[in-house]
Design a protein around this motif. Sequence first.
Motif, PDB file in Angstrom:
ATOM      1  N   ALA A 251       0.831  -1.216   0.000  1.00 32.46           N
ATOM      2  CA  ALA A 251       0.000   0.000   0.000  1.00 32.46           C
ATOM      3  C   ALA A 251       0.863   1.263   0.000  1.00 32.46           C
ATOM      4  O   ALA A 251       0.523   2.240  -0.678  1.00 32.46           O
ATOM      5  CB  ALA A 251      -0.948  -0.009   1.189  1.00 32.46           C
ATOM      6  N   ARG A 252       1.973   1.253   0.760  1.00 33.53           N
ATOM      7  CA  ARG A 252       2.859   2.422   0.771  1.00 33.53           C
ATOM      8  C   ARG A 252       3.316   2.771  -0.648  1.00 33.53           C
ATOM      9  O   ARG A 252       3.278   3.921  -1.078  1.00 33.53           O
ATOM     10  CB  ARG A 252       4.100   2.137   1.633  1.00 33.53           C
ATOM     11  CG  ARG A 252       3.926   2.575   3.049  1.00 33.53           C
ATOM     12  CD  ARG A 252       5.201   2.420   3.887  1.00 33.53           C
ATOM     13  NE  ARG A 252       4.778   2.238   5.267  1.00 33.53           N
ATOM     14  CZ  ARG A 252       4.628   1.054   5.846  1.00 33.53           C
ATOM     15  NH1 ARG A 252       4.919  -0.061   5.202  1.00 33.53           N
ATOM     16  NH2 ARG A 252       4.181   0.985   7.084  1.00 33.53           N
ATOM     17  N   ALA A 253       3.721   1.757  -1.379  1.00 35.03           N
ATOM     18  CA  ALA A 253       4.187   1.972  -2.754  1.00 35.03           C
ATOM     19  C   ALA A 253       3.022   2.361  -3.668  1.00 35.03           C
ATOM     20  O   ALA A 253       3.169   3.208  -4.556  1.00 35.03           O
ATOM     21  CB  ALA A 253       4.875   0.707  -3.269  1.00 35.03           C
ATOM     22  N   PHE A 254       1.877   1.750  -3.449  1.00 36.59           N
ATOM     23  CA  PHE A 254       0.687   2.020  -4.272  1.00 36.59           C
ATOM     24  C   PHE A 254       0.246   3.475  -4.099  1.00 36.59           C
ATOM     25  O   PHE A 254      -0.054   4.169  -5.082  1.00 36.59           O
ATOM     26  CB  PHE A 254      -0.428   1.053  -3.861  1.00 36.59           C
ATOM     27  CG  PHE A 254      -1.665   1.110  -4.710  1.00 36.59           C
ATOM     28  CD1 PHE A 254      -1.771   0.346  -5.869  1.00 36.59           C
ATOM     29  CD2 PHE A 254      -2.741   1.913  -4.348  1.00 36.59           C
ATOM     30  CE1 PHE A 254      -2.932   0.387  -6.649  1.00 36.59           C
ATOM     31  CE2 PHE A 254      -3.892   1.961  -5.119  1.00 36.59           C
ATOM     32  CZ  PHE A 254      -3.987   1.198  -6.273  1.00 36.59           C
ATOM     33  N   LEU A 255       0.206   3.956  -2.844  1.00 41.90           N
ATOM     34  CA  LEU A 255      -0.195   5.345  -2.589  1.00 41.90           C
ATOM     35  C   LEU A 255       0.801   6.314  -3.241  1.00 41.90           C
ATOM     36  O   LEU A 255       0.404   7.350  -3.780  1.00 41.90           O
ATOM     37  CB  LEU A 255      -0.291   5.638  -1.089  1.00 41.90           C
ATOM     38  CG  LEU A 255      -1.354   4.889  -0.266  1.00 41.90           C
ATOM     39  CD1 LEU A 255      -1.455   5.468   1.137  1.00 41.90           C
ATOM     40  CD2 LEU A 255      -2.719   4.892  -0.927  1.00 41.90           C
ATOM     41  N   ALA A 256       2.080   5.957  -3.192  1.00 42.64           N
ATOM     42  CA  ALA A 256       3.103   6.824  -3.806  1.00 42.64           C
ATOM     43  C   ALA A 256       2.953   6.815  -5.327  1.00 42.64           C
ATOM     44  O   ALA A 256       2.953   7.859  -5.984  1.00 42.64           O
ATOM     45  CB  ALA A 256       4.493   6.348  -3.407  1.00 42.64           C
ATOM     46  N   ARG A 257       2.744   5.604  -5.884  1.00 40.98           N
ATOM     47  CA  ARG A 257       2.661   5.438  -7.343  1.00 40.98           C
ATOM     48  C   ARG A 257       1.464   6.183  -7.925  1.00 40.98           C
ATOM     49  O   ARG A 257       1.540   6.791  -8.975  1.00 40.98           O
ATOM     50  CB  ARG A 257       2.562   3.931  -7.623  1.00 40.98           C
ATOM     51  CG  ARG A 257       2.541   3.511  -9.048  1.00 40.98           C
ATOM     52  CD  ARG A 257       3.045   2.068  -9.194  1.00 40.98           C
ATOM     53  NE  ARG A 257       2.128   1.024  -8.774  1.00 40.98           N
ATOM     54  CZ  ARG A 257       2.308   0.226  -7.716  1.00 40.98           C
ATOM     55  NH1 ARG A 257       3.349   0.375  -6.919  1.00 40.98           N
ATOM     56  NH2 ARG A 257       1.441  -0.727  -7.425  1.00 40.98           N
ATOM     57  N   HIS A 258       0.337   6.121  -7.216  1.00 37.26           N
ATOM     58  CA  HIS A 258      -0.904   6.717  -7.738  1.00 37.26           C
ATOM     59  C   HIS A 258      -1.328   7.942  -6.925  1.00 37.26           C
ATOM     60  O   HIS A 258      -2.515   8.226  -6.790  1.00 37.26           O
ATOM     61  CB  HIS A 258      -2.009   5.661  -7.755  1.00 37.26           C
ATOM     62  CG  HIS A 258      -1.679   4.470  -8.592  1.00 37.26           C
ATOM     63  ND1 HIS A 258      -1.354   4.561  -9.927  1.00 37.26           N
ATOM     64  CD2 HIS A 258      -1.576   3.147  -8.277  1.00 37.26           C
ATOM     65  CE1 HIS A 258      -1.081   3.350 -10.404  1.00 37.26           C
ATOM     66  NE2 HIS A 258      -1.204   2.472  -9.428  1.00 37.26           N
ATOM     67  N   GLN A 259      -0.364   8.665  -6.409  1.00 32.76           N
ATOM     68  CA  GLN A 259      -0.657   9.788  -5.497  1.00 32.76           C
ATOM     69  C   GLN A 259      -1.500  10.880  -6.133  1.00 32.76           C
ATOM     70  O   GLN A 259      -2.168  11.636  -5.432  1.00 32.76           O
ATOM     71  CB  GLN A 259       0.640  10.385  -4.946  1.00 32.76           C
ATOM     72  CG  GLN A 259       1.576  10.913  -6.016  1.00 32.76           C
ATOM     73  CD  GLN A 259       2.868  11.445  -5.414  1.00 32.76           C
ATOM     74  OE1 GLN A 259       2.925  12.562  -4.936  1.00 32.76           O
ATOM     75  NE2 GLN A 259       3.900  10.608  -5.406  1.00 32.76           N
ATOM     76  N   ASP A 260      -1.502  10.981  -7.469  1.00 26.27           N
ATOM     77  CA  ASP A 260      -2.319  12.004  -8.131  1.00 26.27           C
ATOM     78  C   ASP A 260      -3.688  11.473  -8.565  1.00 26.27           C
ATOM     79  O   ASP A 260      -4.484  12.197  -9.155  1.00 26.27           O
ATOM     80  CB  ASP A 260      -1.575  12.551  -9.357  1.00 26.27           C
ATOM     81  CG  ASP A 260      -0.290  13.253  -8.958  1.00 26.27           C
ATOM     82  OD1 ASP A 260      -0.340  14.083  -8.021  1.00 26.27           O
ATOM     83  OD2 ASP A 260       0.768  12.951  -9.543  1.00 26.27           O
ATOM     84  N   LYS A 261      -3.936  10.190  -8.296  1.00 27.64           N
ATOM     85  CA  LYS A 261      -5.141   9.530  -8.800  1.00 27.64           C
ATOM     86  C   LYS A 261      -6.085   9.053  -7.700  1.00 27.64           C
ATOM     87  O   LYS A 261      -7.200   8.639  -8.001  1.00 27.64           O
ATOM     88  CB  LYS A 261      -4.737   8.312  -9.635  1.00 27.64           C
ATOM     89  CG  LYS A 261      -3.949   8.633 -10.897  1.00 27.64           C
ATOM     90  CD  LYS A 261      -4.789   9.478 -11.825  1.00 27.64           C
ATOM     91  CE  LYS A 261      -4.430   9.308 -13.274  1.00 27.64           C
ATOM     92  NZ  LYS A 261      -4.593   7.975 -13.791  1.00 27.64           N
ATOM     93  N   LEU A 262      -5.634   9.044  -6.456  1.00 24.76           N
ATOM     94  CA  LEU A 262      -6.441   8.467  -5.375  1.00 24.76           C
ATOM     95  C   LEU A 262      -7.185   9.550  -4.608  1.00 24.76           C
ATOM     96  O   LEU A 262      -6.664  10.640  -4.383  1.00 24.76           O
ATOM     97  CB  LEU A 262      -5.549   7.651  -4.429  1.00 24.76           C
ATOM     98  CG  LEU A 262      -4.798   6.493  -5.102  1.00 24.76           C
ATOM     99  CD1 LEU A 262      -3.829   5.835  -4.114  1.00 24.76           C
ATOM    100  CD2 LEU A 262      -5.772   5.454  -5.673  1.00 24.76           C
TER     101      LEU A 262
END
Length: 311
Positions: A251-262
Amino acid sequence: MCSAKNLSRREFLAGTGALLLGNAIGAAAEPIIDIHQHVHYAARPDDVLVAHQRAMGITHTILLPAGTPAFGTSTHQGKTNGLQAQCAGNEACYNIAKQYPGEFTFGSNEVPDLPDAVQEIEKYLKMGARVIGELKFGVDCDSKEMQQVYQLAEEHNVPVLMHWQFQMFNYNFERFPKMLEKYPKVNFIGHAQTWWANIDKNHSDQSILYPKNKVMPGGLTDRLLSDYPNMFGDMSAGSGLLSMTRDEDHARAFLARHQDKLLYGSDCDDHIGSGEKCQGAQTIAEIRKLAGSKEIERKILYGNAKKLFKI
Ligand SMILES: [Zn+2]
Ligand SMILES: [Zn+2]
């Protein structure tokens, strides 16, 4: 001793002013937009909804209406009317938004295969609705009716919020990339079980709605967020929270990866607005825990929604 009675009117007003200013500063420092709530959710009274949102620290809430009660296949012969949770429709959401300007905003919705669905949705878009949804109906995601809704979203420049649930709501998720390509100007927001289960590349049994195993990046949801500028993710509900708690390293990586989309959303029906009984409050805490920086946290809790919904 220090009751208002003992204070002069001037002292009392000065005190109240300081208190209001204090709240305003607190809110301005850390405003939070909740993109996913409902009116009359599981019969929750309106005053309790307002108090619930304030208890969670929400400064702006988007209210998503249900469609008109209908009894065809798209509402499972009426069993899933009211978004399957007794939620109220367009008029009720509009009225609360009017009552609390600046604090509540409304969406527009209708059962997409009703004959006047387009007119009904358009009526509320013209009245100022900022989103079409929550689209939670038993229809193919690429059906003629749903494509009419996407076209309407394009004309009115509002996002579309969809509840993905295998063999229940918005059928054939795997065919959705075609819609993202066909309607590149429409911003689509994904929500619910099938949306979040498919962050995992190894998610093969679509009947499992709440998978708890570790996540392998590269599932369909992960790819849609990476590959399509018009695809966004709504973190609300148990499924959004589980997408983080099931594998916090992922989740840490996912939030960083999609930080402009979530986008943060609550979608909880409790009457409290804090602690263990409130999933929305837990989702805020989990985002704060796993966001790799204050900047990422603020985008997900506020900035992305402010931009997308023009708040
Ligand atoms: Zn939903
Ligand atoms: Zn709650």
